[in-house]
Design a protein around this motif. Sequence first.
Motif, mmCIF file in Angstrom:
data_model
loop_
_atom_site.group_PDB
_atom_site.id
_atom_site.type_symbol
_atom_site.label_atom_id
_atom_site.label_comp_id
_atom_site.label_asym_id
_atom_site.label_seq_id
_atom_site.Cartn_x
_atom_site.Cartn_y
_atom_site.Cartn_z
ATOM 1 N N CYS A 16 -30.499 45.375 -14.580
ATOM 2 C CA CYS A 16 -29.170 45.247 -14.588
ATOM 3 C C CYS A 16 -29.113 43.709 -14.595
ATOM 4 O O CYS A 16 -29.978 42.923 -14.467
ATOM 5 C CB CYS A 16 -28.387 45.614 -13.484
ATOM 6 N N TYR A 17 -27.824 43.185 -15.068
ATOM 7 C CA TYR A 17 -27.572 41.915 -15.344
ATOM 8 C C TYR A 17 -26.764 41.503 -14.456
ATOM 9 O O TYR A 17 -25.596 42.120 -14.299
ATOM 10 C CB TYR A 17 -27.193 41.611 -16.721
ATOM 11 N N VAL A 18 -26.971 40.479 -13.866
ATOM 12 C CA VAL A 18 -25.900 40.068 -12.573
ATOM 13 C C VAL A 18 -25.137 38.780 -12.848
ATOM 14 O O VAL A 18 -26.302 37.709 -12.993
ATOM 15 C CB VAL A 18 -26.468 40.161 -11.197
ATOM 16 N N TYR A 19 -23.983 38.343 -12.368
ATOM 17 C CA TYR A 19 -23.410 36.954 -12.718
ATOM 18 C C TYR A 19 -23.382 36.519 -11.276
ATOM 19 O O TYR A 19 -22.763 37.312 -10.260
ATOM 20 C CB TYR A 19 -22.128 36.907 -13.126
ATOM 21 N N LEU A 20 -23.985 35.280 -10.892
ATOM 22 C CA LEU A 20 -23.775 34.802 -9.301
ATOM 23 C C LEU A 20 -22.769 33.717 -9.666
ATOM 24 O O LEU A 20 -23.046 32.742 -9.990
ATOM 25 C CB LEU A 20 -25.365 34.654 -8.971
ATOM 26 N N GLY A 21 -21.467 33.814 -9.137
ATOM 27 C CA GLY A 21 -20.661 32.789 -9.020
ATOM 28 C C GLY A 21 -20.378 32.134 -7.736
ATOM 29 O O GLY A 21 -20.878 32.627 -6.770
ATOM 30 N N THR A 22 -19.607 31.138 -7.651
ATOM 31 C CA THR A 22 -19.257 30.519 -6.202
ATOM 32 C C THR A 22 -17.986 30.415 -5.980
ATOM 33 O O THR A 22 -17.599 30.881 -5.112
ATOM 34 C CB THR A 22 -19.900 28.967 -6.246
ATOM 35 N N ALA A 48 -16.607 27.898 -5.362
ATOM 36 C CA ALA A 48 -16.694 26.975 -4.375
ATOM 37 C C ALA A 48 -15.264 25.834 -4.605
ATOM 38 O O ALA A 48 -14.657 25.529 -3.840
ATOM 39 C CB ALA A 48 -17.759 26.230 -4.025
ATOM 40 N N ASP A 49 -15.309 25.375 -5.915
ATOM 41 C CA ASP A 49 -14.500 24.313 -6.166
ATOM 42 C C ASP A 49 -14.317 24.135 -7.866
ATOM 43 O O ASP A 49 -14.943 25.150 -8.410
ATOM 44 C CB ASP A 49 -14.649 23.110 -5.640
ATOM 45 N N GLU A 50 -13.176 23.250 -8.202
ATOM 46 C CA GLU A 50 -13.247 23.353 -9.592
ATOM 47 C C GLU A 50 -14.405 23.043 -10.672
ATOM 48 O O GLU A 50 -14.646 23.685 -11.487
ATOM 49 C CB GLU A 50 -12.007 22.195 -10.025
ATOM 50 N N LYS A 51 -15.431 22.142 -10.004
ATOM 51 C CA LYS A 51 -16.441 21.638 -10.712
ATOM 52 C C LYS A 51 -17.405 22.913 -10.816
ATOM 53 O O LYS A 51 -18.010 22.951 -11.859
ATOM 54 C CB LYS A 51 -17.193 20.612 -10.085
ATOM 55 N N THR A 52 -17.472 23.890 -9.805
ATOM 56 C CA THR A 52 -18.587 24.925 -9.984
ATOM 57 C C THR A 52 -17.931 26.006 -10.436
ATOM 58 O O THR A 52 -18.745 27.007 -10.503
ATOM 59 C CB THR A 52 -19.013 25.090 -8.483
ATOM 60 N N ARG A 53 -16.799 25.975 -11.089
ATOM 61 C CA ARG A 53 -16.102 27.229 -11.690
ATOM 62 C C ARG A 53 -16.209 27.022 -13.126
ATOM 63 O O ARG A 53 -15.837 27.865 -13.875
ATOM 64 C CB ARG A 53 -14.625 27.335 -11.221
ATOM 65 N N LEU A 77 -24.082 22.764 -10.034
ATOM 66 C CA LEU A 77 -24.465 23.869 -9.379
ATOM 67 C C LEU A 77 -24.241 23.637 -7.877
ATOM 68 O O LEU A 77 -24.265 22.607 -7.209
ATOM 69 C CB LEU A 77 -25.892 23.821 -9.621
ATOM 70 N N HIS A 78 -23.671 24.688 -7.530
ATOM 71 C CA HIS A 78 -23.332 24.935 -5.996
ATOM 72 C C HIS A 78 -24.652 25.354 -5.352
ATOM 73 O O HIS A 78 -24.866 26.477 -5.395
ATOM 74 C CB HIS A 78 -22.143 25.792 -5.805
ATOM 75 N N GLU A 79 -25.531 24.640 -4.729
ATOM 76 C CA GLU A 79 -26.774 24.818 -4.363
ATOM 77 C C GLU A 79 -26.765 25.902 -3.234
ATOM 78 O O GLU A 79 -27.629 26.734 -3.021
ATOM 79 C CB GLU A 79 -27.667 23.766 -3.876
ATOM 80 N N LYS A 80 -25.620 25.866 -2.442
ATOM 81 C CA LYS A 80 -25.713 26.628 -1.176
ATOM 82 C C LYS A 80 -25.402 28.403 -1.569
ATOM 83 O O LYS A 80 -25.965 29.200 -1.050
ATOM 84 C CB LYS A 80 -24.352 26.649 -0.379
ATOM 85 N N SER A 81 -24.788 28.261 -2.854
ATOM 86 C CA SER A 81 -24.869 29.751 -3.351
ATOM 87 C C SER A 81 -26.242 30.406 -3.914
ATOM 88 O O SER A 81 -26.292 31.635 -3.917
ATOM 89 C CB SER A 81 -23.803 29.931 -4.604
ATOM 90 N N MET A 82 -27.091 29.646 -3.972
ATOM 91 C CA MET A 82 -28.239 30.206 -4.337
ATOM 92 C C MET A 82 -29.108 31.084 -3.439
ATOM 93 O O MET A 82 -29.862 31.822 -3.601
ATOM 94 C CB MET A 82 -29.435 29.102 -4.711
ATOM 95 N N LEU A 83 -28.830 30.730 -1.869
ATOM 96 C CA LEU A 83 -29.051 31.502 -0.771
ATOM 97 C C LEU A 83 -28.617 32.807 -0.899
ATOM 98 O O LEU A 83 -29.313 33.884 -0.574
ATOM 99 C CB LEU A 83 -28.865 30.820 0.456
#
Length: 79
Positions: free
Chosen positions: A36-42, A44-49, A59-65
């Motif tokens: 399966c293919y998964v999109y991991l979005g955040t 978090a704010d305008e820059k990470t969108r 990159l919103h590094e906290k979302s990697m967790l």
Amino acid sequence: RRAALRTVGRGKTLALRAPSMGGEDFSEYLLRVKGCYVYLGTGADEKTRRPWHHAEFVLHEKSMLTGVKFLCALAEEVF
């Protein structure tokens, strides 16, 4: 989908309404093995969108967790 729901909950998951025409070669893998293919979005704010290949993407590094937790939950579902 169960692994995603277990990781982040119903309010933070969605299924694409239509196939994506993204430029990834992942479909070649799926010809050989299940996956399966998964999109991991955040969100978090305008820059990470911004789109991944946008010159000003941040990159919103906290979302990697969250991504790691999802992959662990997915492994538990499969194995």
